[in-house]
Motif scaffolding. Structure first.
Motif, PDB file in Angstrom:
ATOM      1  N   ASN A 109       5.459   1.186   2.306  1.00 40.88           N
ATOM      2  CA  ASN A 109       4.336   2.114   2.374  1.00 40.88           C
ATOM      3  C   ASN A 109       4.401   2.969   3.641  1.00 40.88           C
ATOM      4  OD1 ASN A 109       3.378   0.961   0.020  1.00 40.88           O
ATOM      5  ND2 ASN A 109       2.167  -0.553   1.142  1.00 40.88           N
ATOM      6  N   TYR A 110       4.038   4.209   3.499  1.00 36.84           N
ATOM      7  CA  TYR A 110       3.893   5.116   4.646  1.00 36.84           C
ATOM      8  C   TYR A 110       5.183   5.289   5.443  1.00 36.84           C
ATOM      9  CZ  TYR A 110      -0.912   4.083   3.363  1.00 36.84           C
ATOM     10  OH  TYR A 110      -2.077   3.905   2.648  1.00 36.84           O
ATOM     11  N   GLY A 111       6.287   5.446   4.747  1.00 36.23           N
ATOM     12  CA  GLY A 111       7.558   5.698   5.423  1.00 36.23           C
ATOM     13  C   GLY A 111       8.139   7.023   4.988  1.00 36.23           C
ATOM     14  N   GLY A 112       9.261   7.374   5.610  1.00 37.06           N
ATOM     15  CA  GLY A 112       9.971   8.590   5.223  1.00 37.06           C
ATOM     16  C   GLY A 112       9.665   9.776   6.106  1.00 37.06           C
ATOM     17  N   LYS A 113      10.278  10.897   5.721  1.00 37.15           N
ATOM     18  CA  LYS A 113      10.163  12.122   6.533  1.00 37.15           C
ATOM     19  C   LYS A 113       8.694  12.512   6.702  1.00 37.15           C
ATOM     20  CE  LYS A 113      11.894  16.906   6.566  1.00 37.15           C
ATOM     21  NZ  LYS A 113      12.620  16.884   7.868  1.00 37.15           N
ATOM     22  N   GLY A 114       8.317  12.843   7.905  1.00 37.81           N
ATOM     23  CA  GLY A 114       6.942  13.247   8.203  1.00 37.81           C
ATOM     24  C   GLY A 114       6.024  12.093   8.549  1.00 37.81           C
ATOM     25  N   MET A 115       6.491  10.847   8.343  1.00 34.14           N
ATOM     26  CA  MET A 115       5.635   9.694   8.619  1.00 34.14           C
ATOM     27  C   MET A 115       6.002   9.078   9.961  1.00 34.14           C
ATOM     28  SD  MET A 115       3.496   9.859   6.342  1.00 34.14           S
ATOM     29  CE  MET A 115       2.516   8.396   6.565  1.00 34.14           C
ATOM     30  N   TYR A 116       5.322   9.538  11.012  1.00 35.09           N
ATOM     31  CA  TYR A 116       5.546   8.992  12.348  1.00 35.09           C
ATOM     32  C   TYR A 116       4.282   9.117  13.184  1.00 35.09           C
ATOM     33  CZ  TYR A 116       6.395  13.970  13.330  1.00 35.09           C
ATOM     34  OH  TYR A 116       6.283  15.349  13.410  1.00 35.09           O
ATOM     35  N   GLY A 117       4.145   8.205  14.152  1.00 33.93           N
ATOM     36  CA  GLY A 117       3.013   8.249  15.076  1.00 33.93           C
ATOM     37  C   GLY A 117       1.667   8.250  14.368  1.00 33.93           C
ATOM     38  N   MET A 118       0.766   9.091  14.857  1.00 37.90           N
ATOM     39  CA  MET A 118      -0.609   9.131  14.351  1.00 37.90           C
ATOM     40  C   MET A 118      -0.680   9.560  12.881  1.00 37.90           C
ATOM     41  SD  MET A 118      -2.636   7.885  16.524  1.00 37.90           S
ATOM     42  CE  MET A 118      -4.139   8.280  15.634  1.00 37.90           C
ATOM     43  N   LYS A 119       0.320  10.276  12.426  1.00 37.05           N
ATOM     44  CA  LYS A 119       0.325  10.678  10.993  1.00 37.05           C
ATOM     45  C   LYS A 119       0.275   9.446  10.100  1.00 37.05           C
ATOM     46  CE  LYS A 119       3.299  14.668  12.049  1.00 37.05           C
ATOM     47  NZ  LYS A 119       2.691  15.873  11.392  1.00 37.05           N
ATOM     48  N   VAL A 120       0.942   8.372  10.516  1.00 36.98           N
ATOM     49  CA  VAL A 120       0.941   7.137   9.718  1.00 36.98           C
ATOM     50  C   VAL A 120      -0.455   6.534   9.694  1.00 36.98           C
ATOM     51  CG1 VAL A 120       1.855   4.783   9.589  1.00 36.98           C
ATOM     52  CG2 VAL A 120       3.372   6.683  10.233  1.00 36.98           C
ATOM     53  N   HIS A 121      -1.075   6.425  10.845  1.00 35.98           N
ATOM     54  CA  HIS A 121      -2.405   5.788  10.934  1.00 35.98           C
ATOM     55  C   HIS A 121      -3.467   6.637  10.227  1.00 35.98           C
ATOM     56  CE1 HIS A 121      -0.186   3.294  13.580  1.00 35.98           C
ATOM     57  NE2 HIS A 121      -0.111   4.186  14.533  1.00 35.98           N
ATOM     58  N   GLU A 122      -3.307   7.963  10.274  1.00 33.24           N
ATOM     59  CA  GLU A 122      -4.243   8.849   9.558  1.00 33.24           C
ATOM     60  C   GLU A 122      -4.129   8.628   8.046  1.00 33.24           C
ATOM     61  OE1 GLU A 122      -3.978  12.211  13.095  1.00 33.24           O
ATOM     62  OE2 GLU A 122      -2.947  12.536  11.185  1.00 33.24           O
ATOM     63  N   ALA A 123      -2.883   8.404   7.587  1.00 29.82           N
ATOM     64  CA  ALA A 123      -2.681   8.173   6.146  1.00 29.82           C
ATOM     65  C   ALA A 123      -3.269   6.831   5.715  1.00 29.82           C
ATOM     66  CB  ALA A 123      -1.188   8.229   5.830  1.00 29.82           C
ATOM     67  N   VAL A 124      -3.111   5.812   6.553  1.00 30.11           N
ATOM     68  CA  VAL A 124      -3.668   4.485   6.240  1.00 30.11           C
ATOM     69  C   VAL A 124      -5.197   4.579   6.164  1.00 30.11           C
ATOM     70  CG1 VAL A 124      -4.033   2.156   7.206  1.00 30.11           C
ATOM     71  CG2 VAL A 124      -1.730   3.186   7.205  1.00 30.11           C
ATOM     72  N   LYS A 125      -5.772   5.294   7.122  1.00 28.71           N
ATOM     73  CA  LYS A 125      -7.238   5.473   7.147  1.00 28.71           C
ATOM     74  C   LYS A 125      -7.699   6.219   5.901  1.00 28.71           C
ATOM     75  CE  LYS A 125     -11.478   5.837   8.640  1.00 28.71           C
ATOM     76  NZ  LYS A 125     -12.381   4.634   8.617  1.00 28.71           N
ATOM     77  N   ALA A 126      -6.986   7.298   5.576  1.00 32.84           N
ATOM     78  CA  ALA A 126      -7.384   8.136   4.423  1.00 32.84           C
ATOM     79  C   ALA A 126      -7.305   7.352   3.107  1.00 32.84           C
ATOM     80  CB  ALA A 126      -6.487   9.367   4.350  1.00 32.84           C
ATOM     81  N   ALA A 127      -6.346   6.409   3.076  1.00 32.26           N
ATOM     82  CA  ALA A 127      -6.168   5.623   1.838  1.00 32.26           C
ATOM     83  C   ALA A 127      -7.196   4.508   1.726  1.00 32.26           C
ATOM     84  CB  ALA A 127      -4.749   5.032   1.801  1.00 32.26           C
ATOM     85  N   GLY A 128      -7.867   4.197   2.858  1.00 31.66           N
ATOM     86  CA  GLY A 128      -8.862   3.124   2.845  1.00 31.66           C
ATOM     87  C   GLY A 128      -8.252   1.743   2.703  1.00 31.66           C
ATOM     88  N   ASP A 129      -7.008   1.593   3.189  1.00 28.86           N
ATOM     89  CA  ASP A 129      -6.337   0.289   3.086  1.00 28.86           C
ATOM     90  C   ASP A 129      -7.067  -0.789   3.899  1.00 28.86           C
ATOM     91  OD1 ASP A 129      -4.525   1.695   1.632  1.00 28.86           O
ATOM     92  OD2 ASP A 129      -2.826   1.421   2.996  1.00 28.86           O
TER      93      ASP A 129
END
Ligand SMILES: Nc1nc2c(c(=O)[nH]1)N[C@@H](CN(C=O)c1ccc(C(=O)N[C@@H](CCC(=O)O)C(=O)O)cc1)CN2
Ligand SMILES: NCC(=O)N[C@@H]1O[C@H](COP(=O)([O-])[O-])[C@@H](O)[C@H]1O
Length: 189
Positions: A109-129
């Motif tokens: 989950n949350y890997g690959g191009k563009g997924m680094y630093g705060m972008k990862v945590h923002e995605a986790v938050k947005a997904a409501g995990d």
């Protein structure tokens, strides 16, 4: 005594924990801190531990300059700790199963191009995990697809912000990354 190089592009809090962990070790030593950002704070942290620093551009890395520096420093293991460029295949081939990366999420989950630093945590938050965590893995030619060595999770509360999620993840990284590195370099020796 294994010789480690740490590659980082930013602050270097993980690099500092690794230098701290190995500073009086008989098993390994940090022989180089290398960054693609001349102003990266990780280079200041290296000075505190008398670890040589080295800066390079993407072009120089792809031209082989970084590989030659690692060979000159007789590096055995390459540790990516917040390094934000793709490692070229020739460099990976020079360190077969001896290059590791830490990713601030539970891959795949949350890997690959563009997924680094705060972008990862923002995605986790947005997904409501309900949880997030860290993944330590071997490096292959694609972002975040190498063999997973270690994962650790932490709960995410509804009231968490990306920033408080980042704090929880950093705590896991600082707790586990140095010990996981020590365990894998021991296995190889
Ligand atoms: N060959 C590999 N190189 C790297 C890996 C890897 O697994 N294989 N891991 C990354 C670290 N990383 C996630 O853990 C990662 C870092 C950066 C990116 C990314 O999208 N970078 C941007 C450029 C960002 C910049 O220039 O500031 C991009 O490629 O467009 C994704 C994942 C380190 N290298
Ligand atoms: N995809 C790569 C990535 O996002 N790496 C992350 O960059 C941060 C660097 O922090 P630091 O510079 O304080 O060690 C760490 O959280 C690491 O997992």
């Amino acid at each position: 005594m294994k010789r480690l190089a740490i590659l980082a592009s930013g602050s270097g809090s993980n690099a500092e924990k690794i230098m701290e962990h190995f500073q009086n070790s008989e098993k390994a030593t940090v022989g180089l801190i290398a960054s693609n950002k001349p102003d990266a704070f990780v280079l200041e942290r290296a000075k505190k531990f008398d670890v040589p620093g080295f800066t390079f551009t993407r072009k120089e890395m792809e031209a082989g300059d970084l590989l030659r520096k690692l060979q000159a420093k007789q590096i055995d293991w390459v540790i990516l700790a917040g390094f934000l460029l793709k490692i070229p295949e020739d460099l990976i081939r020079a360190f077969p199963d001896r290059m590791v990366n830490i990713h601030p999420a539970l891959l795949p989950n949350y890997g690959g191009k563009g997924m680094y630093g705060m972008k990862v945590h923002e995605a986790v938050k947005a997904a409501g995990d309900a949880q997030t965590g860290i993944t330590i893995h071997l490096v292959n030619e694609n972002y975040d697809e190498g063999k997973i060595i270690f994962q650790a999770a932490t709960p995410v509360s509804p009231g968490d912000s990306p920033e408080t999620i980042a704090e929880k993840v950093h705590a896991l990284e600082h707790r586990y990354f140095p010990e996981v590195i020590e365990s894998i370099i021991k296995k190889e020796s």
